[in-house]
Design a protein around this motif. Sequence first.
Motif: not given
Length: 219
Positions: A84-96
Amino acid sequence: MPLTDIALKKLESSERPYKRSDQNGLYVLVKPNGSKHWHMKYRFNNKEKLMSYGPYPLISLKEAREKRDRDRKLLLEGIDPSTVKKERKLAAEIDARGRFDVLAGELLEKNRLEGRAENTLKKKSWLIEMANKDLGKRPIMEITPSEVLVVLKKQEKAGNLETASRLRTTIGEVFRYAIASGITTNDPTIPLKGALVRKRVQSRAAITDPVRLGELLEA
């Protein structure tokens, strides 16, 4: 025995890192330089794993416990917190990274590294700046065909038919780059093919007089 803020503040550094446990897998790791970091040890699919929550006191005891409890709830549902943490990090990177202007800049830099002609880069940069006025700050995943058409129609209404056509092509390039980068799956310029007024090409009569043809070639 559970940790307290007083106990945490009293923890001093040692030559080697050491742990002080709280409850339910949560502990603080004290490093030789005196820094203190929160971790939670847990098991998932019979494998021992570790979650990191950040440094104390930036992450307070209360916050660390809240993060631990959140992740323990995930474990009860059969979900690995680290996934879940990896998915959150990836989502944040994509968002940025997922804004149109950011990806357009990356595409332009890619073209430079590929050795595109300076004049070509200037034209593309000009077209990208034009698109950025309306689309730049928008998340690329949310941009619709109608939104792009509004941008193109501005040039069309100004009589810049060729510019409108080239702008559509350039915006499409940005979207195809975003698709290749895994940011989006859609290119909204595709449905716009044929939506713009085409520039009328005026045919000119062929020169059949040898003398006039010679003058043309000489010119």
